[in-house]
Design a protein around this motif. Structure first.
Motif, PDB file in Angstrom:
ATOM      1  N   PRO A   1       0.729  -1.294  -0.037  1.00 49.51           N
ATOM      2  CA  PRO A   1       0.168   0.163   0.114  1.00 49.51           C
ATOM      3  C   PRO A   1       0.857   1.192   0.053  1.00 49.51           C
ATOM      4  O   PRO A   1       0.388   2.307  -0.390  1.00 49.51           O
TER       5      PRO A   1
ATOM      6  N   LYS B   1      -0.886   6.163  -3.122  1.00 50.01           N
ATOM      7  CA  LYS B   1      -1.236   7.270  -2.588  1.00 50.01           C
ATOM      8  C   LYS B   1      -0.121   7.953  -1.825  1.00 50.01           C
ATOM      9  O   LYS B   1      -0.274   9.017  -1.121  1.00 50.01           O
TER      10      LYS B   1
ATOM     11  N   ALA C   1       7.067   4.993   1.601  1.00 52.04           N
ATOM     12  CA  ALA C   1       6.928   5.430   3.118  1.00 52.04           C
ATOM     13  C   ALA C   1       7.959   5.010   3.768  1.00 52.04           C
ATOM     14  O   ALA C   1       7.807   4.708   4.989  1.00 52.04           O
TER      15      ALA C   1
ATOM     16  N   ALA D   1      11.596   1.688   4.435  1.00 51.86           N
ATOM     17  CA  ALA D   1      11.916   0.461   4.453  1.00 51.86           C
ATOM     18  C   ALA D   1      10.899  -0.267   4.697  1.00 51.86           C
ATOM     19  O   ALA D   1       9.995  -0.080   5.354  1.00 51.86           O
TER      20      ALA D   1
ATOM     21  N   ILE E   1       9.000  -2.643   6.516  1.00 54.32           N
ATOM     22  CA  ILE E   1       9.226  -2.967   8.100  1.00 54.32           C
ATOM     23  C   ILE E   1       8.940  -4.631   8.229  1.00 54.32           C
ATOM     24  O   ILE E   1       9.585  -4.982   9.022  1.00 54.32           O
TER      25      ILE E   1
ATOM     26  N   GLY F   1      13.394   5.283   4.759  1.00 55.20           N
ATOM     27  CA  GLY F   1      14.286   4.903   3.591  1.00 55.20           C
ATOM     28  C   GLY F   1      13.687   5.729   2.420  1.00 55.20           C
ATOM     29  O   GLY F   1      14.356   6.031   1.236  1.00 55.20           O
TER      30      GLY F   1
ATOM     31  N   GLU G   1      15.213   9.001   2.422  1.00 50.84           N
ATOM     32  CA  GLU G   1      16.761   8.758   1.827  1.00 50.84           C
ATOM     33  C   GLU G   1      16.897   8.628   0.485  1.00 50.84           C
ATOM     34  O   GLU G   1      17.820   9.154  -0.078  1.00 50.84           O
TER      35      GLU G   1
ATOM     36  N   GLU H   1      12.305   7.207  11.851  1.00 54.13           N
ATOM     37  CA  GLU H   1      13.075   5.853  12.266  1.00 54.13           C
ATOM     38  C   GLU H   1      13.154   5.761  13.798  1.00 54.13           C
ATOM     39  O   GLU H   1      12.967   4.714  14.301  1.00 54.13           O
TER      40      GLU H   1
ATOM     41  N   GLY I   1      19.204   4.672   8.261  1.00 49.75           N
ATOM     42  CA  GLY I   1      20.181   3.719   7.932  1.00 49.75           C
ATOM     43  C   GLY I   1      20.655   3.777   6.493  1.00 49.75           C
ATOM     44  O   GLY I   1      21.762   3.023   6.122  1.00 49.75           O
TER      45      GLY I   1
ATOM     46  N   LYS J   1      -1.926  -1.722  13.919  1.00 49.27           N
ATOM     47  CA  LYS J   1      -2.569  -2.027  12.560  1.00 49.27           C
ATOM     48  C   LYS J   1      -3.460  -3.256  12.739  1.00 49.27           C
ATOM     49  O   LYS J   1      -4.573  -3.304  12.473  1.00 49.27           O
TER      50      LYS J   1
ATOM     51  N   LYS K   1      -8.055  -4.215  12.257  1.00 46.80           N
ATOM     52  CA  LYS K   1      -8.388  -5.149  11.495  1.00 46.80           C
ATOM     53  C   LYS K   1      -9.395  -5.997  12.158  1.00 46.80           C
ATOM     54  O   LYS K   1      -9.197  -6.931  12.727  1.00 46.80           O
TER      55      LYS K   1
HETATM   56  C1  3H9 Z   1      13.414   3.007   7.488  1.00 49.22           C
HETATM   57  O1  3H9 Z   1      12.912   3.475   6.465  1.00 49.22           O
HETATM   58  C2  3H9 Z   1      14.882   2.666   8.048  1.00 49.22           C
HETATM   59  C3  3H9 Z   1      15.752   3.423   6.770  1.00 49.22           C
HETATM   60  O2  3H9 Z   1      16.219   4.376   7.370  1.00 49.22           O
HETATM   61  C4  3H9 Z   1      16.982   2.322   6.648  1.00 49.22           C
HETATM   62  C5  3H9 Z   1      16.666   1.133   6.073  1.00 49.22           C
HETATM   63  C6  3H9 Z   1      18.284   0.442   5.805  1.00 49.22           C
HETATM   64  N1  3H9 Z   1       6.689  -1.062   5.557  1.00 49.22           N
HETATM   65  O3  3H9 Z   1      -0.640   3.528   8.650  1.00 49.22           O
HETATM   66  P1  3H9 Z   1      -1.663   2.844   7.668  1.00 49.22           P
HETATM   67  C7  3H9 Z   1       1.759  -0.621   5.646  1.00 49.22           C
HETATM   68  S1  3H9 Z   1      12.347   2.621   8.827  1.00 49.22           S
HETATM   69  C8  3H9 Z   1       5.718  -1.998   5.318  1.00 49.22           C
HETATM   70  O4  3H9 Z   1      -2.865   2.152   8.024  1.00 49.22           O
HETATM   71  P2  3H9 Z   1      -2.001   5.585   6.731  1.00 49.22           P
HETATM   72  C9  3H9 Z   1       1.000  -0.944   7.000  1.00 49.22           C
HETATM   73  O5  3H9 Z   1       1.319  -1.931   7.840  1.00 49.22           O
HETATM   74  C10 3H9 Z   1      10.740   2.729   8.068  1.00 49.22           C
HETATM   75  N2  3H9 Z   1       4.574  -1.705   5.454  1.00 49.22           N
HETATM   76  O6  3H9 Z   1      -1.946   3.907   6.630  1.00 49.22           O
HETATM   77  C11 3H9 Z   1      -0.341  -0.911   6.841  1.00 49.22           C
HETATM   78  O7  3H9 Z   1      -0.772  -2.221   6.347  1.00 49.22           O
HETATM   79  P3  3H9 Z   1      -2.003  -3.119   6.218  1.00 49.22           P
HETATM   80  C12 3H9 Z   1      10.394   4.415   8.196  1.00 49.22           C
HETATM   81  C13 3H9 Z   1       4.049  -0.611   5.736  1.00 49.22           C
HETATM   82  O8  3H9 Z   1      -2.407   6.182   5.381  1.00 49.22           O
HETATM   83  C14 3H9 Z   1      -0.565  -0.090   5.347  1.00 49.22           C
HETATM   84  O9  3H9 Z   1       0.898   0.255   5.037  1.00 49.22           O
HETATM   85  N3  3H9 Z   1       8.998   4.602   7.584  1.00 49.22           N
HETATM   86  C15 3H9 Z   1       5.116   0.517   6.242  1.00 49.22           C
HETATM   87  O10 3H9 Z   1      -2.613   5.881   7.891  1.00 49.22           O
HETATM   88  C16 3H9 Z   1      -1.466   1.105   5.819  1.00 49.22           C
HETATM   89  O11 3H9 Z   1      -0.655   1.901   6.628  1.00 49.22           O
HETATM   90  C17 3H9 Z   1       8.038   4.429   8.652  1.00 49.22           C
HETATM   91  O12 3H9 Z   1       8.404   4.445   9.884  1.00 49.22           O
HETATM   92  C18 3H9 Z   1       6.338   0.253   5.850  1.00 49.22           C
HETATM   93  N4  3H9 Z   1       7.358   1.267   6.220  1.00 49.22           N
HETATM   94  O13 3H9 Z   1      -0.367   5.924   7.023  1.00 49.22           O
HETATM   95  C19 3H9 Z   1       6.682   4.844   8.027  1.00 49.22           C
HETATM   96  N5  3H9 Z   1       4.583   1.552   6.588  1.00 49.22           N
HETATM   97  O14 3H9 Z   1      -3.234  -2.429   5.506  1.00 49.22           O
HETATM   98  C20 3H9 Z   1       5.561   4.039   8.908  1.00 49.22           C
HETATM   99  C21 3H9 Z   1       3.068   1.313   6.436  1.00 49.22           C
HETATM  100  O15 3H9 Z   1      -1.882  -4.378   5.991  1.00 49.22           O
HETATM  101  N6  3H9 Z   1       4.346   4.365   8.246  1.00 49.22           N
HETATM  102  N7  3H9 Z   1       2.884   0.015   6.023  1.00 49.22           N
HETATM  103  O16 3H9 Z   1      -2.266  -3.075   7.801  1.00 49.22           O
HETATM  104  C22 3H9 Z   1       3.566   5.029   8.518  1.00 49.22           C
HETATM  105  O17 3H9 Z   1       3.991   6.114   9.185  1.00 49.22           O
HETATM  106  C23 3H9 Z   1       2.096   5.203   7.952  1.00 49.22           C
HETATM  107  O18 3H9 Z   1       1.759   3.933   7.518  1.00 49.22           O
HETATM  108  C24 3H9 Z   1       2.027   6.096   6.637  1.00 49.22           C
HETATM  109  C25 3H9 Z   1       0.526   5.738   6.024  1.00 49.22           C
HETATM  110  C26 3H9 Z   1       1.971   7.562   7.027  1.00 49.22           C
HETATM  111  C27 3H9 Z   1       2.930   5.876   5.772  1.00 49.22           C
END
Ligand code: 3H9
Length: 685
Positions: A26, A61, A65, A67, A69, A106, A109, A129, A137, A280, A284
């Motif tokens: 998503p 959309k 967003a 890496a 998770i 990421g 980044e 993060e 990272g 999350k 559900k």
């Molecule tokens: C990182 O990036 C580390 C790097 O610096 C270095 C790497 C080497 N991955 O929240 P929602 C899924 S750390 C996988 O209800 P919204 C979420 O589980 C990461 N899935 O929607 C859900 O799935 P489901 C830094 C993800 O519109 C669906 O998307 N990034 C991820 O209210 C919808 O989510 C973050 O910390 C993800 N990264 O909000 C961002 N993100 O429908 C964390 C979301 O199956 N995410 N999903 O339950 C958010 O803050 C919010 O989800 C976002 C959307 C604002 C993006």
């Protein structure tokens, strides 16, 4: 479209521009296939003579967003993100990121490694993060301070908030901002074409510049340590930035990567990632019926709770009818709502026109007739079952057949209230937490006869309100307050056994709780719980344990509102120790012939947290919660449980059945009596 078998990343060339499009629902997270797709896209366009510039864009959309998770618990797979971002930056053709939605972690980044960033006007960016117990990272700690300066980067990284691109326009981070209604892809292509035409699109690598070092690092580290209250990641972020501020990008990224990997494998990050997925999972719920549309909401009662609930609905665009029993109460309730909305405006949560529109959507009445128009009515009067039953009997007669009827009771038996309506299937609990316009948690309570449709409607409404809703069943205090009562009970016992007020509060806050349990009691009013317990709707949950609270109430010490409770409150509202409170408790203990002993801080914490764990296990066994993680969500959002410990049930799982059993036995033997029921621990393994 160029030939490519990556399911989530596609390539095409338009106007001599190579377009890399990520389409991974998503939120376009950087899974292995997405990373691979970006790498191959860059490689492909770099070697394609017809391509003069490259755009990285996304479907769905949002731009990327972060890496993925879901991959964090697994062994890392190539290509690694730091290599991908370096490949982007080292590309010999200009690369442009087209941002919209939330470009996070990421994802941001990737954008920072691009040579240019353009965005839709409502796009947000951020490095969240730390909220997952991590630091960026993939170069975030290195490229951001080279562009916006060390101080701004430090703030963005340690706070982990989302930032509107419009607020960063001056920082040099965003090269063009397009109007909301425009087509981002077309605008980005036009931007690139125009710049190429003017020969104004050189490859501009942020990594080649030095970090702008405008930070007093000693001061920054001290401040963050104070603010972090036990959280590791923000402190590590400052240390990494400090260590790398005079290093090359390559050396800096090595230091960043080592720190990132260490944090990724830490207990805190595991807990914080768990908390994210637990939220999350709570949302559900599969209902066998669709929610009903809700536009007009009735709120009965304009006290602090009712006014907070009405404010929450107004802030989210609903029409609200506030009902009170007389002119004076109605005026007071309306005033509270106006004040709440004004505060929201002052804090920048809403703009002035939203404040005005919110007020226009509010109407008031002294009788229930206007509630005929409502799709949802929430009762928020004081906790008296007789009064509530009378209200619900009237609602049953007045409201339209589909209207969902909710009570905000914190303790009372909703099944009994529901029967008074003559249509119990419409009745549910919507237990908001105070202040209802601010606190994110909402317990949606399934009563014995609640329909799936009424519950689905409440969960949908919760989402629109921006709340984190957890579905629970009927019992004394539902999930949160029942556990809170059990926790409070153990705290009260420890007071009577000789632990001091100050030691208990300090031990619990040092462990990570947002507030000490006795300071919380003073804040919310010691009489509230006392009165609820005295009404004894479910006596088995309080067989007379709250003697210390009772003695405070008997002496008129109701907490902050009377200037004294477990603490004394000076004129500035500051809590100070009060020997009178300790004396009253000691006298009570003497009357009850309770033997006095000394406690270590660890004893206090163990006994209090074990109380939560044991009650949580019982709630799950009884089917009051659907899953243990729901309990954690409730405690993280409603009771100040430290997020980096994941919640009481996650904490228990981390300890393991054997350790929990051992601690239960230990505390029981110290107390010299049975404290816990025989628990079924299977769900912890
Ligand atoms: C990182 O990036 C580390 C790097 O610096 C270095 C790497 C080497 N991955 O929240 P929602 C899924 S750390 C996988 O209800 P919204 C979420 O589980 C990461 N899935 O929607 C859900 O799935 P489901 C830094 C993800 O519109 C669906 O998307 N990034 C991820 O209210 C919808 O989510 C973050 O910390 C993800 N990264 O909000 C961002 N993100 O429908 C964390 C979301 O199956 N995410 N999903 O339950 C958010 O803050 C919010 O989800 C976002 C959307 C604002 C993006």
């Amino acid at each position: 479209m160029l030939k490519n078998n990556n399911p989530f990343v596609s390539y095409k060339i338009e106007h001599n521009i190579g377009l890399i499009t990520i389409d991974y629902p998503p939120v376009n997270a950087l899974s292995q296939q997405v990373r691979q797709g970006i790498t191959q896209g860059i490689e492909c366009f770099q070697n394609e003579p017809a391509v003069q510039a490259i755009i990285i864009q996304c479907a769905q959309k949002t731009f990327i967003a972060g890496a993925d998770i879901k991959e964090f618990g697994q062994p890392p797979t190539e290509p690694f993100l730091p290599d991908v971002v370096n490949q982007i930056e080292n590309c010999n053709k200009p690369v442009v990121a087209a941002l919209f939605g939330t470009s996070l972690g990421g994802g941001f980044e990737v954008a920072l490694a691009c040579h240019y960033r353009v965005a839709l006007a409502n796009a947000k960016v951020g490095l969240p993060e730390v909220n997952l117990g991590l630091i960026p990272g993939a170069g975030g700690t290195q490229r951001l301070p080279r562009i916006v300066g060390g101080a701004k980067a430090l703030q963005m990284i340690t706070e982990g908030k989302h930032h509107a691109v419009t607020s960063l326009a001056e920082s040099g981070l965003i090269d063009a901002i397009f109007p909301l209604e425009s087509d981002l892809c077309d605008q980005t292509i036009d931007f690139v074409k125009q710049k190429l035409g003017e020969r104004q699109l050189p490859v501009k690598r942020s990594g080649e510049r030095p970090i702008i070092n405008d930070v007093d690092w000693v001061d920054a580290l001290q401040k963050i340590k104070r603010k972090a209250r036990g959280k590791e990641a923000p402190v590590v972020a400052v240390e990494v930035l400090q260590q790398t501020c005079d290093k090359s990008l390559t050396d800096g990224m090595k230091i960043e990567r080592d720190a990132f990997l260490k944090l990724r494998d830490s207990a805190q990050s595991a807990a914080l990632r768990y908390a994210f997925s637990a939220e999350k999972a709570a949302a559900k719920v599969n209902f066998n019926s669709d929610p009903l549309p809700v536009e007009i909401v009735g709120v009965i009662g304009g006290g602090t709770m009712g006014a907070g609930i009405a404010t929450a609905f107004l802030l989210s665009g609903f029409n609200v009818i506030l009902i009170e029993r007389d002119d004076c109460a109605l005026a007071a309730g309306t005033d509270k709502i106006i004040k709440n909305l004004q505060t929201a405006e002052q804090r920048g949560i809403i703009k002035q026109h939203q404040y005005e529109a919110g007020l226009k959507r509010l109407s008031t009445a002294l009788d229930y007739q206007p509630l005929r128009q409502c799709d949802l009515v929430i009762e928020a009067v004081f906790e008296d079952i007789q009064v509530k039953k009378e209200i619900f009997a009237q609602l049953g007669q007045i409201c339209q057949p589909n209207c969902v009827l909710a009570t905000n009771t914190s303790y009372l038996n909703i099944d009994e209230i529901a029967l008074a309506t003559g249509r119990p299937e419409q009745v549910i609990g919507m237990h908001f937490f105070s202040p209802a316009n601010i606190m994110k948690l909402l317990e949606v309570v399934r009563a014995a006869k609640s329909s799936e449709q009424a519950l689905a409607t409440a969960m949908m409404v919760a989402k629109k309100l921006g709340k984190i809703a957890v579905l629970v069943g009927v019992c004394f205090g539902f999930a949160g307050n029942r556990m809170y009562t059990r926790y409070g009970r153990e705290i009260q016992q420890m007071l009577l056994e000789g632990a001091s007020i100050e030691q208990i509060d300090k031990a619990m806050t040092n462990w990570g709780m947002a507030m000490g349990p006795l300071a919380v009691q003073d804040l919310s009013g010691i009489d509230i719980g006392h009165n609820a317990r005295s009404a004894q709707p479910f006596p088995e949950h309080d067989p007379g344990y709250f003697r210390a609270a009772a003695v405070m109430v008997e002496n008129g010490r109701l907490g902050r509102k009377t200037g004294a409770g477990f603490y004394h409150y000076d004129e500035s509202g500051k809590a100070v120790s009060d020997s009178k409170a300790s004396e009253l408790i000691a006298q009570k203990a003497q009357q009850l012939a309770i033997e006095q002993r000394s406690f270590t801080d660890d004893d206090i914490v163990e006994r209090a947290i074990l109380a939560l764990i044991s009650e949580g296990l019982s709630l799950y066994e009884e089917g009051i919660v659907r899953q243990l993680s729901d309990i954690d969500v409730i405690w993280l959002h409603g009771y100040g449980f430290p997020r980096h410990k994941g919640g009481p049930m996650f904490y228990a799982r981390q300890l393991g059945v054997e350790k929990v059993t051992q601690l239960l036995v230990k505390q029981q033997s110290i107390a010299g009596k049975q404290i816990w029921p025989d628990l079924k621990m299977g769900s912890l393994s």
